[in-house]
Design an enzyme around this catalytic site. Structure first.
Site, PDB file in Angstrom:
ATOM      1  N   GLY A   8       0.806  -1.243   0.000  1.00 29.72           N
ATOM      2  CA  GLY A   8       0.000   0.000   0.000  1.00 29.72           C
ATOM      3  C   GLY A   8       0.825   1.272   0.000  1.00 29.72           C
ATOM      4  N   PHE A  11       2.819   2.692  -5.786  1.00 28.22           N
ATOM      5  CA  PHE A  11       2.085   3.647  -6.643  1.00 28.22           C
ATOM      6  C   PHE A  11       0.580   3.349  -6.697  1.00 28.22           C
ATOM      7  CE2 PHE A  11       1.086   4.249 -11.398  1.00 28.22           C
ATOM      8  CZ  PHE A  11       0.512   5.495 -11.198  1.00 28.22           C
ATOM      9  N   THR A  36      10.376  -1.319   0.369  1.00 24.67           N
ATOM     10  CA  THR A  36      11.509  -1.432  -0.554  1.00 24.67           C
ATOM     11  C   THR A  36      11.730  -0.050  -1.163  1.00 24.67           C
ATOM     12  OG1 THR A  36      10.101  -1.852  -2.466  1.00 24.67           O
ATOM     13  CG2 THR A  36      10.811  -3.792  -1.189  1.00 24.67           C
ATOM     14  N   ILE A  60       5.698  -9.712   2.337  1.00 23.31           N
ATOM     15  CA  ILE A  60       4.675 -10.750   2.107  1.00 23.31           C
ATOM     16  C   ILE A  60       5.298 -12.148   2.038  1.00 23.31           C
ATOM     17  CG2 ILE A  60       2.932  -9.255   1.038  1.00 23.31           C
ATOM     18  CD1 ILE A  60       3.850 -10.450  -1.716  1.00 23.31           C
ATOM     19  N   THR A  84       8.006  -4.506  -9.752  1.00 28.44           N
ATOM     20  CA  THR A  84       7.182  -4.188 -10.926  1.00 28.44           C
ATOM     21  C   THR A  84       7.921  -3.657 -12.144  1.00 28.44           C
ATOM     22  OG1 THR A  84       6.782  -1.889 -10.308  1.00 28.44           O
ATOM     23  CG2 THR A  84       5.283  -3.542  -9.373  1.00 28.44           C
ATOM     24  N   THR A  99       9.270 -12.158  -4.550  1.00 28.06           N
ATOM     25  CA  THR A  99       8.082 -11.406  -4.116  1.00 28.06           C
ATOM     26  C   THR A  99       6.854 -11.772  -4.935  1.00 28.06           C
ATOM     27  OG1 THR A  99       9.491  -9.583  -3.443  1.00 28.06           O
ATOM     28  CG2 THR A  99       7.158  -9.078  -3.731  1.00 28.06           C
ATOM     29  N   THR A 124      -1.122  -8.183 -14.272  1.00 27.82           N
ATOM     30  CA  THR A 124      -0.765  -7.208 -15.304  1.00 27.82           C
ATOM     31  C   THR A 124      -1.085  -7.732 -16.705  1.00 27.82           C
ATOM     32  OG1 THR A 124       1.176  -6.223 -16.420  1.00 27.82           O
ATOM     33  CG2 THR A 124       1.596  -8.164 -15.110  1.00 27.82           C
ATOM     34  N   ASP A 125      -1.326  -6.818 -17.629  1.00 29.58           N
ATOM     35  CA  ASP A 125      -1.576  -7.247 -19.013  1.00 29.58           C
ATOM     36  C   ASP A 125      -0.313  -7.821 -19.664  1.00 29.58           C
ATOM     37  OD1 ASP A 125      -0.119  -4.927 -19.543  1.00 29.58           O
ATOM     38  OD2 ASP A 125      -1.640  -3.996 -20.815  1.00 29.58           O
ATOM     39  N   GLU A 126       0.848  -7.617 -19.009  1.00 29.08           N
ATOM     40  CA  GLU A 126       2.090  -8.144 -19.586  1.00 29.08           C
ATOM     41  C   GLU A 126       2.137  -9.665 -19.558  1.00 29.08           C
ATOM     42  OE1 GLU A 126       5.743  -6.227 -18.827  1.00 29.08           O
ATOM     43  OE2 GLU A 126       4.855  -4.230 -18.862  1.00 29.08           O
ATOM     44  N   TYR A 148      10.133 -10.180 -15.299  1.00 32.01           N
ATOM     45  CA  TYR A 148       9.034  -9.552 -14.559  1.00 32.01           C
ATOM     46  C   TYR A 148       7.696 -10.198 -14.893  1.00 32.01           C
ATOM     47  CZ  TYR A 148       5.127  -6.387 -13.855  1.00 32.01           C
ATOM     48  OH  TYR A 148       3.886  -5.887 -13.527  1.00 32.01           O
ATOM     49  N   LYS A 152       5.098 -12.374 -12.579  1.00 26.46           N
ATOM     50  CA  LYS A 152       3.699 -11.985 -12.335  1.00 26.46           C
ATOM     51  C   LYS A 152       2.749 -13.091 -12.801  1.00 26.46           C
ATOM     52  CE  LYS A 152       2.093  -8.633 -10.893  1.00 26.46           C
ATOM     53  NZ  LYS A 152       1.726  -8.337  -9.467  1.00 26.46           N
ATOM     54  N   LEU A 188       8.322   5.066 -17.515  1.00 22.90           N
ATOM     55  CA  LEU A 188       8.392   5.996 -18.646  1.00 22.90           C
ATOM     56  C   LEU A 188       7.888   7.416 -18.322  1.00 22.90           C
ATOM     57  CD1 LEU A 188       8.859   6.288 -21.827  1.00 22.90           C
ATOM     58  CD2 LEU A 188       6.416   5.950 -22.000  1.00 22.90           C
TER      59      LEU A 188
HETATM   60  O1  DAU Z   1       1.426  -3.109 -18.892  1.00 23.85           O
HETATM   61  C1  DAU Z   1       1.409  -3.065 -17.482  1.00 23.85           C
HETATM   62  C2  DAU Z   1       2.807  -2.849 -16.996  1.00 23.85           C
HETATM   63  O2  DAU Z   1       3.174  -1.528 -17.361  1.00 23.85           O
HETATM   64  C3  DAU Z   1       2.989  -3.074 -15.510  1.00 23.85           C
HETATM   65  O3  DAU Z   1       2.736  -4.412 -15.206  1.00 23.85           O
HETATM   66  C4  DAU Z   1       4.431  -2.718 -15.096  1.00 23.85           C
HETATM   67  O4  DAU Z   1       4.588  -2.843 -13.705  1.00 23.85           O
HETATM   68  C5  DAU Z   1       4.716  -1.303 -15.525  1.00 23.85           C
HETATM   69  O5  DAU Z   1       6.048  -0.984 -15.208  1.00 23.85           O
HETATM   70  C6  DAU Z   1       4.474  -1.131 -17.008  1.00 23.85           C
HETATM   71  O6  DAU Z   1       5.454  -1.873 -17.765  1.00 23.85           O
HETATM   72  P1  DAU Z   1       6.227  -1.227 -18.997  1.00 23.85           P
HETATM   73  O7  DAU Z   1       7.508  -1.939 -19.193  1.00 23.85           O
HETATM   74  O8  DAU Z   1       5.318  -1.079 -20.169  1.00 23.85           O
HETATM   75  O9  DAU Z   1       6.476   0.242 -18.364  1.00 23.85           O
HETATM   76  P2  DAU Z   1       7.665   1.271 -18.504  1.00 23.85           P
HETATM   77  O10 DAU Z   1       7.194   2.560 -17.947  1.00 23.85           O
HETATM   78  O11 DAU Z   1       8.956   0.731 -17.956  1.00 23.85           O
HETATM   79  O12 DAU Z   1       7.850   1.421 -20.066  1.00 23.85           O
HETATM   80  C7  DAU Z   1       6.800   1.849 -20.894  1.00 23.85           C
HETATM   81  C8  DAU Z   1       7.316   1.829 -22.318  1.00 23.85           C
HETATM   82  O13 DAU Z   1       8.323   2.835 -22.455  1.00 23.85           O
HETATM   83  C9  DAU Z   1       7.984   0.528 -22.710  1.00 23.85           C
HETATM   84  O14 DAU Z   1       7.705   0.246 -24.069  1.00 23.85           O
HETATM   85  C10 DAU Z   1       9.467   0.796 -22.533  1.00 23.85           C
HETATM   86  C11 DAU Z   1       9.570   2.284 -22.858  1.00 23.85           C
HETATM   87  N1  DAU Z   1      10.643   3.003 -22.132  1.00 23.85           N
HETATM   88  C12 DAU Z   1      10.669   2.910 -20.780  1.00 23.85           C
HETATM   89  C13 DAU Z   1      11.671   3.554 -20.060  1.00 23.85           C
HETATM   90  C14 DAU Z   1      11.723   3.454 -18.552  1.00 23.85           C
HETATM   91  C15 DAU Z   1      11.577   3.771 -22.835  1.00 23.85           C
HETATM   92  O15 DAU Z   1      11.520   3.874 -24.081  1.00 23.85           O
HETATM   93  N2  DAU Z   1      12.566   4.405 -22.110  1.00 23.85           N
HETATM   94  C16 DAU Z   1      12.653   4.312 -20.775  1.00 23.85           C
HETATM   95  O16 DAU Z   1      13.603   4.906 -20.177  1.00 23.85           O
END
Ligand code: DAU
Length: 334
Positions: A8, A11, A36, A60, A84, A99, A124-126, A148, A152, A188
């Site tokens: 909790g 984010f 953490t 947990i 995450t 975890t 997650t949708d991932e 990751y 999940k 991002l």
């Molecule tokens: O889809 C749900 C997921 O969304 C959650 O389960 C995850 O916890 C959450 O972190 C998020 O995963 P993503 O890998 O999609 O999120 P992230 O913000 O890391 O990256 C979003 C997109 O942006 C992804 O295509 C990678 C890209 N990216 C990310 C970072 C951090 C970049 O291009 N540059 C970056 O520096």
């Protein structure tokens, strides 16, 4: 009613705790959080004064901590506690396995032993993996492709297996990319906004044409609450924003809103290994229960940028110490 929320101080978890305390006056919340790097007490500043809120520091994965948090009993557990960040799972997968899989197992055992009426696993949708076209439904096979998402998927499938095997009353939500206040600035949107405020470059992975479906955190939290209250045990519910965007679209929006330029502030860097190109979820099932996202992306993103501008005191301390080490490991060689 008393609900145990794990993670909790994270984010989505902290946004959920605030939502419940605000809109469910009959519910007490116990928050079990390991604190953490991403579990930040500042995410729930002010909430400690609420007599319906109790905090327990603990992991947990530790049955004794889970037992302490459950105390005399709870009516539901909502499990947000997780590692995450995909990029961190590529650098160091073990914490994710621990975890996201083992921790979920410890909670499921507690639900079984104590006869707790509901367990909601925030997934997650991932877990569906890359979706070339169309969208993922809850009955689709899972094809996780990063440490990751595989972790999940492990927690998600354990929860469903407990329902099948022991009739444990589990619910699973599979949420899409979430944005909004209190998101740790490694993801991002908060990473890019805070870099841009600081007049620094933003690192776009590969061509930046990857597609994510963005949902405002309050809509995601409401989707989880809706599932907890109205979902059918043993079921999975997708929670998506219905708002697909390429990373370049997001980047342009942030760069322009922050008054910077694409030419000077965007740096294309080496792609994420195994980078999923596109996610897309079909949310008809949860919509059928009366939920829908309420915040249009154009509104949510402007509010989010404004929040990070107005809350430098929240994120500046996070972009120091451990974060700088991580940033170097993650980006220096790209
Ligand atoms: O889809 C749900 C997921 O969304 C959650 O389960 C995850 O916890 C959450 O972190 C998020 O995963 P993503 O890998 O999609 O999120 P992230 O913000 O890391 O990256 C979003 C997109 O942006 C992804 O295509 C990678 C890209 N990216 C990310 C970072 C951090 C970049 O291009 N540059 C970056 O520096």
């Amino acid at each position: 009613m008393r609900w145990l929320v794990t993670g909790g101080l994270g984010f989505i978890g902290s946004n959920f705790v605030r939502l419940v305390l605000r809109e469910r006056p009959g519910v007490e919340v116990v928050n079990l959080d390991a604190m953490t790097y991403a579990g930040n007490p500042a995410n729930l500043a002010g909430v400690e004064e609420d007599g319906r809120y109790r905090f327990v520091k603990g992991d947990i994965c530790d049955p004794a901590a889970v037992k302490e948090a459950i105390g005399n009993g709870v009516d539901a557990i909502v499990n947000f506690a997780a590692e995450t960040h995909v990029d961190r799972s590529i650098l160091d997968p073990e914490a994710f396995l621990r975890t996201d899989i083992l921790g979920t197992h410890v909670l499921l055992e507690a639900v079984r032993e104590r006869g707790i009426a509901r367990f909601l696993q925030v997934s997650t949708d991932e877990v569906y993996g890359h979706v070339a076209e169309g969208d993922s439904s809850e009955t689709d096979a899972l094809h996780p492709r990063s440490p990751y998402s595989a972790s999940k998927a492990g927690g998600d499938l354990q929860a469903l297996a407990y329902h099948t095997t022991f009739a444990t009353p589990v619910l699973v939500t599979r949420g899409s990319n979430t944005y909004g206040p209190y998101q740790y600035p490694e993801k991002l949107i908060p990473l890019f906004v805070t870099n841009l405020i600081d007049d620094r470059e933003v690192p776009v992975y590969g061509d930046g044409l990857q597609i994510r479906d963005w949902i405002y955190v309050d809509d995601h939290a409401r989707g989880i609450l809706h599932t907890l209250e109205r979902g059918e045990p043993g079921n999975v519910y997708n929670v998506g924003g219905g708002n697909p965007r390429t990373n370049m679209e997001i980047t342009r929006l942030l760069v322009e809103d922050c008054g910077r330029s694409m030419e000077t502030h965007v740096k294309h860097v080496a792609d994420r290994p195994g980078h999923d190109r596109r996610y897309s979820v079909n949310c008809a099932k949860l919509r059928g229960l009366g939920w829908q996202p309420l915040t249009p992306f154009e509104e949510g993103i402007v509010a989010t940028i404004a929040w990070y501008r107005a809350n430098e005191a929240w994120w500046r301390p996070l972009k120091s110490g451990e974060f700088l080490e991580y940033y170097k490991r993650q980006y220096a060689h790209r």
